[in-house]
Enzyme design. Structure first.
Site, short mmCIF file in Angstrom:
data_model
loop_
_atom_site.label_atom_id
_atom_site.label_comp_id
_atom_site.label_asym_id
_atom_site.label_seq_id
_atom_site.Cartn_x
_atom_site.Cartn_y
_atom_site.Cartn_z
N SER A 15 -20.41 -6.93 -16.67
CA SER A 15 -19.60 -5.72 -16.47
C SER A 15 -20.21 -4.51 -17.17
O SER A 15 -19.81 -3.38 -16.91
CB SER A 15 -18.18 -5.96 -17.00
OG SER A 15 -18.22 -6.23 -18.39
N SER A 147 -31.01 -13.72 -26.21
CA SER A 147 -30.82 -13.83 -27.66
C SER A 147 -30.93 -12.42 -28.25
O SER A 147 -30.37 -11.47 -27.70
CB SER A 147 -31.87 -14.79 -28.23
OG SER A 147 -31.80 -14.82 -29.63
N TYR A 161 -23.58 -12.91 -36.50
CA TYR A 161 -24.24 -12.57 -35.22
C TYR A 161 -25.65 -13.15 -35.19
O TYR A 161 -26.02 -13.85 -34.24
CB TYR A 161 -24.27 -11.04 -35.05
CG TYR A 161 -25.03 -10.64 -33.80
CD1 TYR A 161 -24.47 -10.83 -32.54
CD2 TYR A 161 -26.32 -10.10 -33.89
CE1 TYR A 161 -25.18 -10.48 -31.39
CE2 TYR A 161 -27.02 -9.75 -32.74
CZ TYR A 161 -26.45 -9.95 -31.51
OH TYR A 161 -27.15 -9.61 -30.37
N LYS A 165 -27.21 -16.26 -32.77
CA LYS A 165 -28.38 -16.09 -31.89
C LYS A 165 -29.50 -17.06 -32.31
O LYS A 165 -30.21 -17.59 -31.45
CB LYS A 165 -28.88 -14.65 -31.92
CG LYS A 165 -27.91 -13.65 -31.27
CD LYS A 165 -27.71 -13.95 -29.80
CE LYS A 165 -26.97 -12.86 -29.07
NZ LYS A 165 -26.73 -13.18 -27.65
#
Ligand SMILES: NC(=O)c1ccc[n+]([C@@H]2O[C@H](COP(=O)([O-])OP(=O)(O)OC[C@H]3O[C@@H](n4cnc5c(N)ncnc54)[C@H](OP(=O)(O)O)[C@@H]3O)[C@@H](O)[C@H]2O)c1
Length: 286
Positions: A15, A147, A161, A165
């Site tokens: 989106s 990633s 975060y 990843k």
């Protein structure tokens, strides 16, 4: 472009930002692209009303948007089943849906950390588990996991975060080896700072407010990140890197996006970890 993996592509988180760019760019190249968002119509509704196109190019190649929340097994299954029913298979999956939670390790609650991993790591795992039986049946497929260059560096106040990843990167490496026998390829794409909705969608650890011992430093550090992201390139550069990987019969295991970041990742090999940590701390005002 040679379509080694067939014509059907699933892009999660299409989106906005990188996912939207990938979906529209690939639709423009003539792929049949399904993009997902938590706000798109349920696959069942999409089927009943005719699917909404979103984006696409001047030739009218559109992206079919359907709902998927990568944090819900049921939602992932419904979206994948819908595409399989319509297309008979999915050749390429781009696991892109993701978000960031900022804050110190101490201020980040277990629930916040789990939300970060549920989206960025388990979300990728859920999608992979749903698509793999179909790819194995066809004896071909490509999984592209988005990633981040951040997965390689100890960036302060982004711990959950970068950890999520880094976990995606290691899982992808294992998966690549497991899937050799089935002819299915896995490729990790590492964008650097990119101008997308990511900055505005970033969540902050609730305990990281003014009363936190980390407040001042974390705000300064996060301001550097936000500035770098907003000054970053348009997500089309990531979409083009993804498309180049798709065009290859044997894509590399890891693709870093952008010459500057490629150089950084290369030079990192020759720098002791303590020096790397010091440089990262300086970059982010710690
Ligand atoms: N921007 C950067 O600087 C940067 C750098 C390196 C890596 N990345 C990575 O690139 C990927 C895309 O991020 P972006 O920068 O394009 O950010 P973005 O503009 O905020 O887009 C994030 C996308 O992920 C979707 N998403 C978020 N949570 C989801 C969930 N639970 N279920 C399904 N979809 C979900 C959003 O869709 P809805 O909200 O519509 O559901 C949206 O389409 C992420 O994995 C991010 O970590 C970004």
């Amino acid at each position: 472009m040679k379509k080694h993996y067939g014509n059907v592509v699933l892009v999660t988180g299409a989106s906005s930002g990188i996912g939207k760019s990938c979906a529209e760019y690939l639709a423009g190249l003539g792929f049949r692209v399904y993009g997902t968002s938590r706000k798109a119509p349920e696959p069942r509704e999409a089927a009943a009303h005719g699917v909404d196109g979103n984006g696409g190019d001047a030739a009218g190649n559109t992206v079919t948007m359907i709902r998927m929340d990568v944090c819900s097994e049921e939602s992932v299954k419904a979206a994948v089943d819908y595409i399989i029913d319509r297309e008979g298979g999915i050749g390429i999956v781009i696991n892109n849906a993701g978000m960031g939670i900022a804050g110190s390790v101490e201020d980040t609650s277990t629930e916040e950390a789990m939300l970060q991993f549920d989206t960025n790591f388990f979300g990728v795992h859920r999608v992979i588990r749903q698509v793999l039986p179909h790819m194995r049946k066809k004896g071909r497929g490509l999984i592209v996991n988005i990633s981040s260059v951040g997965a390689l560096f100890p960036i302060p106040f982004q711990s959950m975060y970068v950890a999520s990843k880094a976990a995606v990167e290691l899982m992808s490496g294992s998966l690549r080896n497991e899937l050799r026998q089935f002819g299915i390829k896995v490729c990790v794409v590492e964008p650097g700072d990119t101008k997308t909705g990511f900055t505005g969608n970033r969540l902050f650890a609730e305990a990281g407010g003014e009363s936190s011992a980390y407040y001042q430093k974390s705000r300064e550090s996060i301001a550097v990140m936000e500035r770098d992201e907003m000054n970053g390139p348009d997500p089309i550069v990531v979409a083009k890197a993804v498309a180049r990987a798709i065009g290859r019969k044997n894509p590399p295991a890891f693709i870093t996006v952008g010459m500057g970041y490629k150089l950084l990742v290369f030079l990192r090999r020759f720098v002791p970890r303590s020096l790397e940590s010091f440089v990262v701390a300086r970059m982010y005002k710690c």
